[in-house]
Enzyme design. Structure first.
Site, short mmCIF file in Angstrom:
data_model
loop_
_atom_site.label_atom_id
_atom_site.label_comp_id
_atom_site.label_asym_id
_atom_site.label_seq_id
_atom_site.Cartn_x
_atom_site.Cartn_y
_atom_site.Cartn_z
CB SER A 70 -0.92 -0.01 1.22
OG SER A 70 -0.17 0.13 2.40
CG ASN A 126 -2.09 9.73 -4.84
OD1 ASN A 126 -3.03 10.51 -4.94
ND2 ASN A 126 -2.07 8.72 -4.00
NE ARG A 137 -1.89 5.73 0.92
CZ ARG A 137 -1.35 4.82 1.71
NH1 ARG A 137 -0.05 4.79 1.86
NH2 ARG A 137 -2.11 3.97 2.35
#
Lengths: 276, 156
Positions: free
Chosen positions: A210, A218, A214
């Site tokens: 994660s 993004n 992440r």
């Protein structure tokens, strides 16, 4: 514009998302890949020169800047550059103090490096999308992906390093047995050890995944939107690229901050010795 | 976006960067910041102490001033009393002296007066005797003469 110069939008986008890859071709020779198929054939044994180059240059920039200030650091009234550096260090240090209550010499430099390095890599997103790749093309470089943090190798590399530190400090603080006990005895008590182990392993492995994905997601999405905006006619681009860039400043900072905070939190969890 | 060797390169450079940061960057900056924090805290404490000292000194100075005033007033009062007493003493002494001189002068005058009277009386007696001697001449003897002079002298 690529679309105006004949190439299709799809080619333009895919060109912008392809790394400059050095690897072994199927015929055994080493060289730079000139197409996505070639890159796919190279497999694992290849290096993204642009990613590694930009990330190392940015990391070196961070170290040089901070080291330059650290050598002249004064306990009196700080100058302008020292003020900036101290603000950054204090910001990181305050976060550590509020989340990490254990005693460690590693956590400070680690968090600072993560924060500033990721921030610098993200800031590359604000460089106009066509500027560097076009310049590179003029000098004969086929591909150039400017933002290192849109390469999953970078984000997962950082996340895996953090993961290794989590494992290292877990074992160091609790001992191998203590760490195993934490994995096996935690949610449901000792009777359900196998189930506990499965659950806890998932939790553990989810941390780096994660963490890395992440940041990657993004920044990749942000870069993608800049590329899509670049497909519009040149005279209308600013109406979208300026607001998006301004909004993106927030994301750039926020993602660097989140990466740092999660690193600190994960390590704090690794340091915490739980009672059983 | 394939996973390839770049990930290892990234991990190695990350490790080197963190090591460099931990060795050359983090400690001097954080130490300097802590030292400055301590200096500022010390400075504030010193300022507090100085304010308290100043208050104490002011109190002490006021106290000292009041004491000095009281002392000065005492000294003035004492000296005035002393001056008065000296004056009185001098006045009394002068009066006494004057009285003494007056008495002495009076005694002197008395004495002079008595002496003059005695002298005058003797002279008058002798003049009387001489006159009478001339008037009586041979008729009165020497003895009777001296008797007469003595009685006359006693009468005068």
């Amino acid at each position: 514009m690529a679309s105006e110069s004949g190439a299709s939008s799809g080619e333009y986008i895919s060109h912008h998302l392809t790394n400059l890859t050095l690897g072994q071709r199927p015929d055994g020779s080493w060289g730079i890949a000139h197409s996505n198929e070639e890159i796919a054939q190279m497999g694992f044994w290849a290096i993204n020169l642009d990613t590694l180059g930009f990330s190392v240059v940015l990391g070196a920039l961070f170290l040089l800047l901070f080291h330059w200030v650290a050598r002249r650091v004064t306990t009196g009234v700080p100058g302008r550059s020292q003020n900036l550096i101290e603000m950054t260090v204090e910001f990181v240090n305050n976060n550590i103090k509020s989340m990490f209550t254990h005693d460690s010499k590693t956590i400070g430099p680690l968090a600072l490096t993560v924060f500033v390095w990721v921030l610098l890599m993200n800031v590359m997103d604000l460089v106009p999308v066509d500027l560097l790749p076009r310049l590179a093309e003029l000098t004969g470089v086929p591909y150039l992906k400017v933002v290192p943090s849109t390469d999953v190798n970078v984000t997962m590399g950082l996340a895996l390093s953090v993961f290794l530190l989590i494992l290292f400090f877990s074992v160091k603080q609790k001992g191998a047995g203590g760490f195993a006990a934490e994995l096996c005895f935690h949610p449901f008590g000792k009777i359900a050890a196998p189930i506990n182990f499965i659950l806890e392993s998932v939790t553990l492995i989810a941390k780096p995944i994660s963490l890395g994905l992440r940041l990657f997601g993004n920044l990749y999405a942000g870069e993608m939107i800049f590329i899509l905006i670049a497909l519009l006619p040149w005279w209308i681009q600013w109406t979208l690229s300026v607001p998006w860039a301004i909004f993106h400043i927030l994301i750039i900072f926020l993602q660097a901050f989140i990466f740092m905070v999660l690193t600190i939190v994960y390590l704090a969890m690794a340091f915490a010795v739980e009672e059983h | 976006m394939n996973i390839n060797l770049t990930i290892l390169g990234q991990m190695v450079s990350f490790a080197i960067f963190v090591w460099f940061c931990a060795r050359y960057i983090w400690p001097p900056i954080v130490n300097a910041m802590q030292e400055r924090e301590k200096k500022i805290a010390d400075g504030l404490a010193a300022a507090d102490r100085a304010t308290r000292d100043l208050e104490l000194a002011q109190d002490r100075a006021a106290e000292r001033l009041k004491e000095a005033k009281r002392e000065a007033a005492g000294i003035v009062e004492q000296s005035r009393r002393q001056a008065n007493s000296v004056l009185d003493e001098a006045k009394a002494k002068a009066l006494e002296e004057a009285e003494r001189i007056k008495v002495a002068a009076e005694a002197e005058i008395e004495r002079e007066f008595n002496r003059a009277r005695e002298e005058l009386r003797n002279k008058v007696a002798m003049l009387v005797v001489a006159g009478a001697e001339q008037i009586l001449q041979r008729e009165v003897g020497e003895a009777a003469n001296s008797e007469l002079v003595d009685s006359l002298t006693a009468q005068l």
